[in-house]
Design an enzyme around this catalytic site. Structure first.
Site, PDB file in Angstrom:
ATOM      1  N   ASP A 169       2.381   6.571 -20.646  1.00  0.00           N
ATOM      2  CA  ASP A 169       3.658   7.111 -20.156  1.00  0.00           C
ATOM      3  C   ASP A 169       4.046   6.372 -18.879  1.00  0.00           C
ATOM      4  O   ASP A 169       3.955   6.918 -17.783  1.00  0.00           O
ATOM      5  CB  ASP A 169       3.513   8.614 -19.917  1.00  0.00           C
ATOM      6  CG  ASP A 169       4.855   9.288 -19.698  1.00  0.00           C
ATOM      7  OD1 ASP A 169       5.894   8.636 -19.919  1.00  0.00           O
ATOM      8  OD2 ASP A 169       4.855  10.472 -19.314  1.00  0.00           O
ATOM      9  N   LYS A 182       7.061   4.661 -18.367  1.00  0.00           N
ATOM     10  CA  LYS A 182       8.506   4.728 -18.078  1.00  0.00           C
ATOM     11  C   LYS A 182       9.022   3.435 -17.432  1.00  0.00           C
ATOM     12  O   LYS A 182       9.598   3.453 -16.339  1.00  0.00           O
ATOM     13  CB  LYS A 182       8.822   5.934 -17.188  1.00  0.00           C
ATOM     14  CG  LYS A 182       8.497   7.270 -17.832  1.00  0.00           C
ATOM     15  CD  LYS A 182       8.980   8.429 -16.989  1.00  0.00           C
ATOM     16  CE  LYS A 182       8.739   9.777 -17.621  1.00  0.00           C
ATOM     17  NZ  LYS A 182       7.323  10.196 -17.661  1.00  0.00           N
ATOM     18  N   GLY A 189      15.677  -6.765 -18.292  1.00  0.00           N
ATOM     19  CA  GLY A 189      15.152  -6.901 -19.650  1.00  0.00           C
ATOM     20  C   GLY A 189      13.981  -7.872 -19.756  1.00  0.00           C
ATOM     21  O   GLY A 189      12.975  -7.579 -20.413  1.00  0.00           O
ATOM     22  N   ARG A 224       4.311  25.543 -24.218  1.00  0.00           N
ATOM     23  CA  ARG A 224       3.301  26.490 -23.756  1.00  0.00           C
ATOM     24  C   ARG A 224       2.947  27.434 -24.896  1.00  0.00           C
ATOM     25  O   ARG A 224       3.837  28.029 -25.502  1.00  0.00           O
ATOM     26  CB  ARG A 224       3.841  27.336 -22.586  1.00  0.00           C
ATOM     27  CG  ARG A 224       4.044  26.535 -21.305  1.00  0.00           C
ATOM     28  CD  ARG A 224       2.700  26.109 -20.741  1.00  0.00           C
ATOM     29  NE  ARG A 224       2.779  25.290 -19.542  1.00  0.00           N
ATOM     30  CZ  ARG A 224       2.819  23.964 -19.521  1.00  0.00           C
ATOM     31  NH1 ARG A 224       2.836  23.289 -20.644  1.00  0.00           N
ATOM     32  NH2 ARG A 224       2.840  23.299 -18.385  1.00  0.00           N
TER      33      ARG A 224
HETATM   34  O1  C5P Z   1       0.863  20.148 -17.928  1.00  0.00           O
HETATM   35  P1  C5P Z   1       2.107  20.027 -18.741  1.00  0.00           P
HETATM   36  O2  C5P Z   1       1.942  20.527 -20.164  1.00  0.00           O
HETATM   37  O3  C5P Z   1       3.316  20.602 -18.048  1.00  0.00           O
HETATM   38  O4  C5P Z   1       2.311  18.452 -18.870  1.00  0.00           O
HETATM   39  C1  C5P Z   1       3.456  17.914 -19.489  1.00  0.00           C
HETATM   40  C2  C5P Z   1       3.396  16.424 -19.408  1.00  0.00           C
HETATM   41  O5  C5P Z   1       4.618  15.912 -19.923  1.00  0.00           O
HETATM   42  C3  C5P Z   1       3.278  15.866 -17.999  1.00  0.00           C
HETATM   43  O6  C5P Z   1       2.482  14.683 -18.092  1.00  0.00           O
HETATM   44  C4  C5P Z   1       4.685  15.526 -17.605  1.00  0.00           C
HETATM   45  O7  C5P Z   1       4.755  14.429 -16.717  1.00  0.00           O
HETATM   46  C5  C5P Z   1       5.254  15.116 -18.957  1.00  0.00           C
HETATM   47  N1  C5P Z   1       6.702  15.216 -19.028  1.00  0.00           N
HETATM   48  C6  C5P Z   1       7.409  16.393 -18.803  1.00  0.00           C
HETATM   49  N2  C5P Z   1       8.754  16.418 -18.906  1.00  0.00           N
HETATM   50  C7  C5P Z   1       9.408  15.300 -19.221  1.00  0.00           C
HETATM   51  C8  C5P Z   1       8.734  14.117 -19.469  1.00  0.00           C
HETATM   52  C9  C5P Z   1       7.363  14.106 -19.355  1.00  0.00           C
HETATM   53  O8  C5P Z   1       6.799  17.415 -18.540  1.00  0.00           O
HETATM   54  N3  C5P Z   1      10.716  15.346 -19.355  1.00  0.00           N
END
Ligand code: C5P
Length: 240
Positions: free
Chosen positions: A61, A63, A68, A178
């Site tokens: 991840d 990003k 380019g 969750r």
């Molecule tokens: O611990 P949790 O389940 O909240 O982790 C979610 C993961 O997804 C983290 O690594 C967070 O950086 C990533 N993420 C997010 N929302 C986004 C993009 C990535 O929570 N829009």
């Protein structure tokens, strides 16, 4: 034990040792791991290679967001390292660079980050963007589809709209998930695994509810089972 490639476990931990302990505790229930900024500079790349050798899938991840040509070279290096998913920002030059850098690597899939979920309409206005947030997500998903990347990262709310517009052309990877009864941590809009799958998510990213659980393996297996049940329910409701 339910093993599920659609469940991506975020290793948001301070060290490779902590991450390896989590992977060990999760065991066979973990098939796909996400490595982000926290681990990348402290051994995360080597960990990614080791996880790949151990038969796990790896989501990097990172990003990427640059001109380019620079993105192209960066993605080509990531392809050499080995990985299954890599994130880049959803701007046409960035996306085209990423697709060129990936070349014909059969393993690495590129995902476009559309609009970060930490941004709302007021944050867009401050940046001089007056488009409705969901329209901007769809516009950027369109850039992703045009460039030929493999999918987008989107909240469950946006997943529905992206799937309605692009169908199987773009995989949707959804964080903010969750299990029923778990706390939300700092996530603002949370959905259960079943709701996310119903909204059209192809892959779910879950971090703290698994890595901070008393029994991470059991928690991962339970979420994987919820995903399976959600897919079955969606199939049953789509059947004639
Ligand atoms: O611990 P949790 O389940 O909240 O982790 C979610 C993961 O997804 C983290 O690594 C967070 O950086 C990533 N993420 C997010 N929302 C986004 C993009 C990535 O929570 N829009």
């Amino acid at each position: 034990m339910t093993r599920n490639d659609r469940l991506i476990i975020a290793l948001d931990l301070p060290s490779v040792d902590a991450a390896e302990a989590a992977v060990g505790a999760i065991g066979d229930a973990g098939a796909f791991y996400k490595i982000g900024y926290q681990l990348m500079p402290v051994g995360g790349l080597q960990l990614a290679a080791r996880l790949g050798e151990a038969g796990k899938k790896v989501f990097l991840d990172f990003k990427f967001h640059d001109i380019g040509a620079t993105v192209e070279r960066g993605v080509a290096s990531v392809a050499q390292l080995g990985g299954d998913f890599l994130t880049v920002h959803a701007e046409p030059d960035v996306l085209n660079g990423a697709v060129a850098g990936r070349g014909d690597d059969p393993r690495l899939k590129i995902l476009a980050v559309t609009v970060l979920t930490s941004l709302d309409q007021a944050s867009l206005a401050r940046m001089g963007i007056d488009m409705a947030l969901e329209d901007l997500v769809l516009k950027r998903a369109e850039f992703a589809a045009e460039a030929g990347v493999d999918g987008v990262v989107a909240s469950a709310r946006e997943a529905r709209a992206v799937k309605a517009r692009f169908g199987d052309a773009l995989a949707v990877v959804t964080p903010g998930v969750r299990p029923a009864g778990a706390g939300a941590d700092d996530q603002k809009r949370v959905v259960t695994p079943g709701e996310a799958v119903k909204a059209g998510a192809d892959y779910l990213v879950v971090g703290r509810p698994i890595v901070a659980a008393p029994d991470p393996g059991a928690r991962a297996a339970a979420i994987a089972a919820e995903i399976e049940a959600g897919i079955e329910a969606a199939r049953a409701s789509a059947a004639p």
